[in-house]
Design a protein around this motif. Structure first.
Motif, PDB file in Angstrom:
ATOM      1  N   ASN A  88      37.050  47.299  35.977  1.00  6.45           N
ATOM      2  CA  ASN A  88      36.654  46.138  37.203  1.00  6.45           C
ATOM      3  C   ASN A  88      37.275  44.856  37.387  1.00  6.45           C
ATOM      4  O   ASN A  88      37.857  44.456  36.277  1.00  6.45           O
ATOM      5  N   THR A  89      38.077  44.697  37.828  1.00  7.31           N
ATOM      6  CA  THR A  89      38.908  42.911  38.123  1.00  7.31           C
ATOM      7  C   THR A  89      37.441  42.390  38.220  1.00  7.31           C
ATOM      8  O   THR A  89      37.489  42.209  38.810  1.00  7.31           O
ATOM      9  N   ALA A  90      37.489  41.063  37.335  1.00  6.10           N
ATOM     10  CA  ALA A  90      37.039  39.939  37.691  1.00  6.10           C
ATOM     11  C   ALA A  90      38.688  38.709  37.496  1.00  6.10           C
ATOM     12  O   ALA A  90      39.486  39.104  36.461  1.00  6.10           O
ATOM     13  N   ARG A  91      38.167  37.664  37.808  1.00  7.29           N
ATOM     14  CA  ARG A  91      38.875  36.170  37.381  1.00  7.29           C
ATOM     15  C   ARG A  91      38.736  35.696  36.242  1.00  7.29           C
ATOM     16  O   ARG A  91      37.141  35.918  35.945  1.00  7.29           O
ATOM     17  N   ALA A  92      39.779  34.913  35.413  1.00  8.69           N
ATOM     18  CA  ALA A  92      39.270  34.774  34.583  1.00  8.69           C
ATOM     19  C   ALA A  92      40.359  33.597  34.289  1.00  8.69           C
ATOM     20  O   ALA A  92      41.039  33.285  35.157  1.00  8.69           O
TER      21      ALA A  92
END
Length: 691
Positions: A88-92
């Motif tokens: 899962n890609t997520a902003r960081a």
């Protein structure tokens, strides 16, 4: 004549004057050359002696460092190409630490950042608060330390500064916002130069992104980037088998930190920490992007991409996710129903389904049950690490061992089942002949069909050279333990199977001294040593395929990254079946065992133990097990079963175990085996070609 003489005199005088000028010109040239040479020497002296140290320092201050950036981790797919473990890609929000950054700069950035983003509450230690305080006030604290100018040891000075701050309670009264800033500061301060760490990886909002964008120039090193976390799109039952990946906060596992640092990991890298994620870490991790950073006098003067990085390869398993979920449900329901049916002390249930010809595992399922609270939890690795006394399920190996020892032969193997009574011990008998009123003559195949304990004990006494007579004292050499165990080990019972998942248990051996000699009889019919469910599956696979002990494995292939995250890439490596050892045996000997296991299900004796499986198509061969155990001080049993199908062309082996039962009838163990076969022929293979 006088005129002529006078003329020569003038000419001579001119020549004399010219000769007198030549040395003068030469002297001037020599002088000029001398001056130039002197200037050159002086310049060399200045460069090498006067300014040499400065130039050498500048040369030394230049350096090339390597900056690395993480790449996306490889995914894990099932045998049908369905993603089991995805990303899962997520902003960081990240921080890339510059060269030679000052603590006060990081202090300022941390204070600014807490006003721009929302942070979850994280534990803040006293040490973190002290470090945060000193980032701004170190000069003031230094002045309070006696003889500070004489302290050359930096660690000692840092310790004295921290002690001063603690002693005078200078961090007391810090606000919640300051404590959060202290947490951020310590993360930034602990990072290596040119490394990137994550400060926030969850729920980065659009507003937070906008605020950081507006203040980017005031936040050196702070960036909006992408973080990856593991997800399980086809259910969590595989999560227990797949294992875990450490978060950046957790960093490298402490027990492997030196080994991993030597391999080029950073302390806060994500790394597979258990089971498949750990076993195939080298495949899944990929190769970091590498950028050469050239510095001069502490400043970056050039960046050159040395390597663009490579995403981790994908791993494809032999496990079928749909079937895995079905088997997990079957085992869970069996435990739930069994515990509710007068079996309150049940402690769990475990199942392994594998290919006997390749060792490929189709499903690993298991649950643990707290027999005090009744709570059931998933433990798909239970088949690998939970050891149990399995009971009669192992008798096929004992019959084959007796034939290899010459105790019986395929043509001469008839014995009478009768209760065994030895001096000073309780009578040991088969379940159908406890009183001796049901003595019956049995062949080796018949003994497997009705699960005769007496037959197995008689084989053991014959192998040990002891002639049994009722009431006699038992005299056998302790070497009989090694002989029996050596035979069982050939099938995988009592030794690690070699499965490619870390954490496998080797089993458990009971005592084998002369005082324990009577236990050798119990060992012969599976009521002494403890095994794992996967060992039972490997044992039955060895019988099914005619003597080849195959290494169980979950790896099917290694694939490159596909065109998208739902697709497998090309095959880079394919697992090849591995034979660990071969059990000697003639066709006639194997026929004795195979016939006996077929009769367990399809024989005519009323005492056969596998009748519940007789209507399955294709036909099943099996062996059940009932072991006497103790749970919470009460007498219980472990119900087990091992089987293969089709009987004449084995393609699948199923092994199950249910410890802590209060019942001695082969009920839910065989019913769960039956349900698993039905699911297998529906989810994995079609049974039509074997009917």
């Amino acid at each position: 004549m006088k005129f002529f003489k006078q003329s020569n005199s003038n000419e001579d005088s001119a020549k004399a004057n010219n000769r007198s000028r030549i040395p003068s010109r030469l002297n001037v040239l020599f002088f000029i050359a001398f001056l130039l040479f002197a200037l050159l020497i002086g310049r060399l002296v200045q460069l090498q002696i006067v300014q040499g140290e400065r130039f050498q320092s500048e040369i030394n201050s230049g350096d090339i460092k390597t900056e690395t950036r993480n790449v996306q981790r490889g995914m894990i797919f099932d045998s049908a190409g369905k993603p089991l473990v995805a990303n899962n890609t997520a902003r960081a929000i990240s921080y890339s630490k510059p060269l030679n950054v000052y603590p006060k700069t990081m202090y300022s950035v941390a204070n600014d950042l807490v006003n721009l983003i929302d942070l979850d509450d994280e534990p803040t230690t006293n040490t973190m608060l002290v470090n945060y305080y000193l980032a701004k006030h170190e000069d003031e604290v230094k002045k309070q330390i006696p003889n500070v100018n004489s302290i050359t040891n930096e660690k000692k000075l840092a310790r004295l500064e921290a002690d001063y701050v603690k002693k005078h309670d200078l961090t007391d009264g810090m606000s919640d916002k300051q404590k959060k800033a202290a947490t951020i500061y310590n993360k930034m301060n602990n990072a290596y130069s040119l490394s990137t760490i994550y400060l926030k990886t969850k729920d980065v909002s659009d507003e937070e992104m906008a605020r950081i964008g507006e203040h980017q120039s005031e936040l050196p090193g702070i960036k909006i980037t992408t973080d990856w976390t593991r997800s399980y799109p086809n259910g969590d039952s595989i999560k227990n088998v797949a294992g875990t990946v450490t978060s950046q906060k957790q960093g490298l596992p402490s027990e492997k930190i030196n080994e991993l640092l030597a391999q080029g990991y950073s302390r806060d890298d994500n790394v597979g920490s258990s089971y498949i994620e750990s076993q195939y870490e080298d495949v899944l991790k990929g190769t970091k992007e590498a950028i050469n950073v050239e510095t001069q006098n502490g400043k970056i003067v050039d960046r050159t991409k040395e390597y663009g990085g490579k995403a981790g390869d994908n791993v494809q398993l032999t496990i079928n996710s749909k079937f895995q979920n079905h088997v997990q449900d079957i085992v869970k329901n069996a435990v739930k129903e069994g515990a509710g049916n007068q079996n309150p002390l049940m402690t769990g249930g475990y199942a392994v389904v594998m290919n006997p010809n390749t060792g490929g595992i189709y499903a690993l399922a298991g649950v643990d049950r707290d027999n005090k609270t009744g709570k059931i939890t998933t433990n798909s690795l239970g088949p690998l690490n939970q050891t149990m006394v399995m009971g009669s399920v192992v008798k096929g190996a004992h019959v084959m061992g007796a034939m290899n020892q010459g105790v019986i032969t395929p043509d001469n193997n008839t014995l009478t089942d009768t209760p065994i009574k030895l001096a000073g011990t309780a009578t040991i008998s088969s379940i159908f002949n406890k009183s001796g009123n049901n003595n019956m003559t049995l062949s080796a195949s018949d003994a497997l069909e009705v699960s005769s304990n007496s037959y197995m004990m008689q084989l053991t006494m014959k192998e040990a050279g002891f002639k049994y007579s009722p009431g006699a004292a038992l005299h056998m050499p302790v070497s009989i333990f090694d002989s029996l165990r050596s035979n069982f080990n050939q099938y995988g019972l009592g030794v690690k199977t070699g499965v490619d998942i870390p954490g496998e248990a080797p089993g458990f051996k009971g005592g084998s001294s002369s005082a324990d000699i009577g236990k050798a009889l119990n060992l012969s019919f599976g009521n002494y040593d403890a095994y794992t469910t996967i060992q039972v599956a490997q044992y039955m696979s060895t019988i099914a395929n005619g003597g080849y002990r195959m290494q169980p494995h979950v790896l099917q292939s290694v694939r490159s990254k596909g065109q998208n995250d739902q697709k497998l890439g090309k095959v880079n490596y394919e697992f090849q079946p591995r034979v660990l050892n071969v059990v000697d045996g003639t066709k006639d000997q194997w026929d004795v065992v195979h016939r006996g296991l077929w009769q367990v299900v399809h024989g005519n004796n009323q005492w056969r133990t596998g009748k519940r499986l007789e209507d399955l198509k294709p036909e099943v061969s099996a062996k059940s097990g009932t072991a006497e155990t103790t749970t919470n001080g009460s007498s219980t049993t472990t119900l087990s079963a091992a089987s293969y199908a089709p009987s004449d062309d084995p393609q699948v082996v199923i092994a199950v175990a249910y410890p802590g039962s209060g019942s001695t009838n082969e009920g839910f163990n065989m019913e769960s085996v039956k349900s698993i076969y039905k699911a297998f022929w529906k989810d994995v293979k079609s049974s039509d070609e074997y009917k």
